[in-house]
Design a protein around this motif. Structure first.
Motif, PDB file in Angstrom:
ATOM      1  N   GLY A 148       0.943  -1.294   0.084  1.00  0.00           N
ATOM      2  CA  GLY A 148       0.043  -0.111   0.125  1.00  0.00           C
ATOM      3  C   GLY A 148       0.786   1.297  -0.107  1.00  0.00           C
ATOM      4  N   GLY A 149       2.071   1.285   0.264  1.00  0.00           N
ATOM      5  CA  GLY A 149       3.217   2.290   0.320  1.00  0.00           C
ATOM      6  C   GLY A 149       3.535   2.906  -1.044  1.00  0.00           C
ATOM      7  N   GLY A 150       3.228   2.094  -2.175  1.00  0.00           N
ATOM      8  CA  GLY A 150       3.568   2.801  -3.340  1.00  0.00           C
ATOM      9  C   GLY A 150       5.062   3.426  -3.570  1.00  0.00           C
ATOM     10  N   SER A 151       4.919   4.582  -4.022  1.00  0.00           N
ATOM     11  CA  SER A 151       6.234   5.362  -4.275  1.00  0.00           C
ATOM     12  C   SER A 151       6.784   6.218  -3.075  1.00  0.00           C
ATOM     13  CB  SER A 151       5.783   6.486  -5.299  1.00  0.00           C
ATOM     14  OG  SER A 151       5.004   7.337  -4.578  1.00  0.00           O
ATOM     15  N   TYR A 152       6.095   6.215  -1.910  1.00  0.00           N
ATOM     16  CA  TYR A 152       6.687   6.774  -0.661  1.00  0.00           C
ATOM     17  C   TYR A 152       7.592   5.623  -0.247  1.00  0.00           C
ATOM     18  CZ  TYR A 152       6.962   8.712   3.812  1.00  0.00           C
ATOM     19  OH  TYR A 152       7.385   9.598   5.005  1.00  0.00           O
ATOM     20  N   LEU A 153       7.398   4.279   0.167  1.00  0.00           N
ATOM     21  CA  LEU A 153       8.140   3.406   0.564  1.00  0.00           C
ATOM     22  C   LEU A 153       9.546   3.155  -0.370  1.00  0.00           C
ATOM     23  CD1 LEU A 153       8.440   1.175   2.528  1.00  0.00           C
ATOM     24  CD2 LEU A 153       7.491  -0.599   0.930  1.00  0.00           C
ATOM     25  N   LEU A 154       9.286   3.443  -1.551  1.00  0.00           N
ATOM     26  CA  LEU A 154      10.535   3.503  -2.551  1.00  0.00           C
ATOM     27  C   LEU A 154      11.141   4.556  -2.158  1.00  0.00           C
ATOM     28  CD1 LEU A 154      12.031   2.657  -5.185  1.00  0.00           C
ATOM     29  CD2 LEU A 154      10.692   4.002  -6.266  1.00  0.00           C
ATOM     30  N   GLY A 155      10.620   5.775  -2.057  1.00  0.00           N
ATOM     31  CA  GLY A 155      11.532   6.882  -1.671  1.00  0.00           C
ATOM     32  C   GLY A 155      12.321   6.913  -0.391  1.00  0.00           C
ATOM     33  N   VAL A 156      11.676   6.150   0.565  1.00  0.00           N
ATOM     34  CA  VAL A 156      12.269   6.014   1.635  1.00  0.00           C
ATOM     35  C   VAL A 156      13.765   4.997   1.396  1.00  0.00           C
ATOM     36  CG1 VAL A 156      12.505   4.724   4.216  1.00  0.00           C
ATOM     37  CG2 VAL A 156      10.569   6.272   3.472  1.00  0.00           C
ATOM     38  N   GLY A 157      13.333   4.032   0.742  1.00  0.00           N
ATOM     39  CA  GLY A 157      14.456   2.986   0.312  1.00  0.00           C
ATOM     40  C   GLY A 157      15.496   3.982  -0.301  1.00  0.00           C
ATOM     41  N   GLN A 158      15.108   4.905  -1.160  1.00  0.00           N
ATOM     42  CA  GLN A 158      16.102   5.705  -2.079  1.00  0.00           C
ATOM     43  C   GLN A 158      17.089   6.473  -1.057  1.00  0.00           C
ATOM     44  OE1 GLN A 158      13.250   7.422  -4.489  1.00  0.00           O
ATOM     45  NE2 GLN A 158      13.520   6.124  -6.422  1.00  0.00           N
ATOM     46  N   ALA A 159      16.338   7.169  -0.074  1.00  0.00           N
ATOM     47  CA  ALA A 159      17.154   7.697   0.966  1.00  0.00           C
ATOM     48  C   ALA A 159      18.186   7.037   1.568  1.00  0.00           C
ATOM     49  CB  ALA A 159      16.375   8.593   1.700  1.00  0.00           C
ATOM     50  N   LEU A 160      17.784   5.835   2.013  1.00  0.00           N
ATOM     51  CA  LEU A 160      18.626   4.728   2.571  1.00  0.00           C
ATOM     52  C   LEU A 160      20.015   4.463   1.528  1.00  0.00           C
ATOM     53  CD1 LEU A 160      16.164   2.633   4.498  1.00  0.00           C
ATOM     54  CD2 LEU A 160      17.665   4.167   5.574  1.00  0.00           C
ATOM     55  N   ALA A 161      19.574   4.156   0.427  1.00  0.00           N
ATOM     56  CA  ALA A 161      20.493   4.030  -0.410  1.00  0.00           C
ATOM     57  C   ALA A 161      21.446   4.982  -0.748  1.00  0.00           C
ATOM     58  CB  ALA A 161      19.802   3.221  -1.621  1.00  0.00           C
ATOM     59  N   ALA A 162      21.017   6.205  -0.781  1.00  0.00           N
ATOM     60  CA  ALA A 162      21.963   7.286  -0.960  1.00  0.00           C
ATOM     61  C   ALA A 162      22.855   7.387   0.328  1.00  0.00           C
ATOM     62  CB  ALA A 162      21.003   8.701  -1.011  1.00  0.00           C
ATOM     63  N   ALA A 163      22.250   7.299   1.471  1.00  0.00           N
ATOM     64  CA  ALA A 163      23.108   7.174   2.894  1.00  0.00           C
ATOM     65  C   ALA A 163      24.213   6.244   2.810  1.00  0.00           C
ATOM     66  CB  ALA A 163      22.184   7.189   4.057  1.00  0.00           C
ATOM     67  N   LEU A 164      23.816   4.783   2.319  1.00  0.00           N
ATOM     68  CA  LEU A 164      24.874   3.883   2.139  1.00  0.00           C
ATOM     69  C   LEU A 164      25.843   4.422   1.384  1.00  0.00           C
ATOM     70  CD1 LEU A 164      25.766   1.147   2.635  1.00  0.00           C
ATOM     71  CD2 LEU A 164      24.240   0.280   0.989  1.00  0.00           C
ATOM     72  N   LEU A 165      25.445   4.664   0.066  1.00  0.00           N
ATOM     73  CA  LEU A 165      26.632   5.125  -0.918  1.00  0.00           C
ATOM     74  C   LEU A 165      27.429   6.373  -0.534  1.00  0.00           C
ATOM     75  CD1 LEU A 165      24.510   5.007  -4.372  1.00  0.00           C
ATOM     76  CD2 LEU A 165      26.384   3.597  -3.764  1.00  0.00           C
ATOM     77  N   TYR A 166      26.985   7.227   0.373  1.00  0.00           N
ATOM     78  CA  TYR A 166      27.851   8.269   1.111  1.00  0.00           C
ATOM     79  C   TYR A 166      28.845   7.855   1.882  1.00  0.00           C
ATOM     80  CZ  TYR A 166      29.038  12.719   3.231  1.00  0.00           C
ATOM     81  OH  TYR A 166      29.466  13.756   4.022  1.00  0.00           O
ATOM     82  N   GLY A 167      28.000   6.789   2.631  1.00  0.00           N
ATOM     83  CA  GLY A 167      29.009   6.095   3.719  1.00  0.00           C
ATOM     84  C   GLY A 167      30.214   5.416   3.061  1.00  0.00           C
ATOM     85  N   LEU A 168      29.901   4.807   2.060  1.00  0.00           N
ATOM     86  CA  LEU A 168      30.794   4.159   1.026  1.00  0.00           C
ATOM     87  C   LEU A 168      32.087   5.170   0.750  1.00  0.00           C
ATOM     88  CD1 LEU A 168      28.832   1.443  -0.842  1.00  0.00           C
ATOM     89  CD2 LEU A 168      30.598   0.866   0.913  1.00  0.00           C
ATOM     90  N   SER A 169      31.736   6.153   0.315  1.00  0.00           N
ATOM     91  CA  SER A 169      32.550   7.380  -0.404  1.00  0.00           C
ATOM     92  C   SER A 169      33.413   7.742   0.788  1.00  0.00           C
ATOM     93  CB  SER A 169      31.446   8.547  -1.044  1.00  0.00           C
ATOM     94  OG  SER A 169      32.484   9.507  -1.521  1.00  0.00           O
ATOM     95  N   THR A 170      32.754   8.053   2.119  1.00  0.00           N
ATOM     96  CA  THR A 170      33.527   8.425   3.035  1.00  0.00           C
ATOM     97  C   THR A 170      34.738   7.740   3.644  1.00  0.00           C
ATOM     98  OG1 THR A 170      31.382   9.604   4.065  1.00  0.00           O
ATOM     99  CG2 THR A 170      33.169   9.165   5.667  1.00  0.00           C
ATOM    100  N   ILE A 171      34.371   6.147   3.593  1.00  0.00           N
ATOM    101  CA  ILE A 171      35.088   5.068   4.053  1.00  0.00           C
ATOM    102  C   ILE A 171      36.239   4.996   3.057  1.00  0.00           C
ATOM    103  CG2 ILE A 171      35.430   2.633   4.236  1.00  0.00           C
ATOM    104  CD1 ILE A 171      34.444   3.712   6.505  1.00  0.00           C
ATOM    105  N   VAL A 172      36.146   5.270   1.746  1.00  0.00           N
ATOM    106  CA  VAL A 172      37.140   5.262   0.685  1.00  0.00           C
ATOM    107  C   VAL A 172      37.929   6.566   0.944  1.00  0.00           C
ATOM    108  CG1 VAL A 172      37.599   5.380  -1.648  1.00  0.00           C
ATOM    109  CG2 VAL A 172      35.859   3.888  -0.863  1.00  0.00           C
ATOM    110  N   THR A 173      37.195   7.838   0.919  1.00  0.00           N
ATOM    111  CA  THR A 173      37.991   8.896   1.001  1.00  0.00           C
ATOM    112  C   THR A 173      39.022   9.163   2.229  1.00  0.00           C
ATOM    113  OG1 THR A 173      36.298   9.758  -0.392  1.00  0.00           O
ATOM    114  CG2 THR A 173      37.848  11.522   0.485  1.00  0.00           C
ATOM    115  N   LYS A 174      38.479   8.507   3.250  1.00  0.00           N
ATOM    116  CA  LYS A 174      39.232   8.992   4.620  1.00  0.00           C
ATOM    117  C   LYS A 174      40.596   8.174   4.371  1.00  0.00           C
ATOM    118  CE  LYS A 174      37.445   7.856   8.541  1.00  0.00           C
ATOM    119  NZ  LYS A 174      36.350   7.422   9.569  1.00  0.00           N
ATOM    120  N   ARG A 175      40.928   7.282   3.438  1.00  0.00           N
ATOM    121  CA  ARG A 175      42.101   6.744   3.268  1.00  0.00           C
ATOM    122  C   ARG A 175      43.019   7.526   2.401  1.00  0.00           C
ATOM    123  NH1 ARG A 175      38.753   3.956   6.508  1.00  0.00           N
ATOM    124  NH2 ARG A 175      40.104   2.461   7.445  1.00  0.00           N
TER     125      ARG A 175
END
Length: 307
Positions: A148-175
């Motif tokens: 029943g959540g439709g695009s809203y649930l997708l949007g929350v997942g996209q924000a979480l995916a964005a945060a994960l990618l940001y975390g990966l970038s931070t880990i890499v760049t800290k090196r």
């Protein structure tokens, strides 16, 4: 004005600018891929001009390995922006921004997973509290998972995916050590140009007209000016103050979303915000068992990352 006061003003200004980023994205009317493509294009021009004017290309400190790490961080950071901007469309700027601000927890978890950095019981507890807050802020219910959540649930997942990618970038760049953060950021946005070129729809931009101003602003203001202010402030401030001032970003984003679009989070959702804020501060300010010199990427606040 002393050095720390100047740094406080610079970082507050940078985070406030970051909080208006969603308005520029939405008002441009362009697709997420087009927005990010032109952000990195105009951002590269702005950062490149600044770096050239300051003479930072001389003695840049890059080695093939450091350049490769910066490029890999750029891959993560540009697609992090794509997911975040798509999340704005499917949820709201307020919800997407608060969900996205779970980035520090991903950095801790990824550090433990890939680099065996010790994850203390206290940090694990704060991360658990933050994700409890995340569930409240997202407003997702069991019915949403049933379809029943439709695009809203997708949007929350996209924000979480964005945060994960940001975390990966931070880990890499800290090196990356011994390289000015402005140069790392420049490499990251330059890498984004060929990466996003196949996804950009130039035909859709033919009727953009005055909306080009929003896209140019994302590059010049939210990439060029914001990064310069942010990196200048980092050199003047203690970690504690940086961690606290970083929350200017979601606060401004929520106010801007309400003022411009009338969006606001509900009472139950609002209960989750202090949980995320408190847990993020506790995790960010905890003494790390392993200190790695370097710079964090800045797509969004440094987080941003960045942001």
């Amino acid at each position: 004005m002393n050095t720390e006061s100047k740094g406080t003003l610079e970082l507050t200004a940078a985070m406030a600018l970051s909080g208006t980023l969603g308005i520029f994205v939405v008002e441009s009317g362009a697709s997420a891929f087009n927005v990010v493509f032109f952000r990195v294009l105009f951002g590269a021009l702005a950062l490149g001009g600044y770096v050239l004017a300051r003479g930072y290309f001389r003695g840049h400190g890059f080695t093939p390995k450091k350049l490769s790490l910066a490029a890999l961080g750029g891959l993560f950071i540009v697609f992090n922006w794509v997911f975040l901007f798509e999340s704005y469309e499917n949820t709201s700027i307020s919800v997407a921004t608060v969900v996205y601000h779970t980035q520090p927890f991903y950095v801790v978890l990824l550090g433990a997973l890939f680099f065996r950095e010790r994850l203390t019981a206290a940090k694990a507890g704060w991360i658990g509290l933050a994700f409890a807050g995340l569930i409240l802020v997202s407003g997702v219910t069991p019915a949403d998972f049933a379809g029943g959540g439709g695009s809203y649930l997708l949007g929350v997942g996209q924000a979480l995916a964005a945060a994960l990618l940001y975390g990966l970038s931070t880990i890499v760049t800290k090196r990356i050590t011994g390289v000015r953060p402005h140069l790392i950021a420049l490499v990251q946005v330059l890498v984004g140009i060929p990466l996003l070129l196949p996804f950009a729809d130039f035909g859709a931009m033919s009727g953009t007209g005055a909306d080009w101003g929003w896209l140019i602003g994302l590059g010049l203001i939210h990439t060029g000016l914001m990064y310069v202010l942010m990196y200048s402030a980092y050199q003047k401030l203690p970690t504690t103050k940086i961690a606290v001032l970083a929350f200017t970003y979601p606060a401004v984003a929520m106010v801007a979303d309400w003022a411009v679009y009338g969006h606001h989070i509900g009472l139950v959702q609002a209960l989750g915000v202090p949980l995320i804020v408190l847990a993020s501060l506790k995790v960010s300010l905890a003494k790390s068992p392993r200190t790695v010199a370097g710079s964090t990427p800045a797509p969004a606040p440094v987080a941003s990352s960045r942001r």
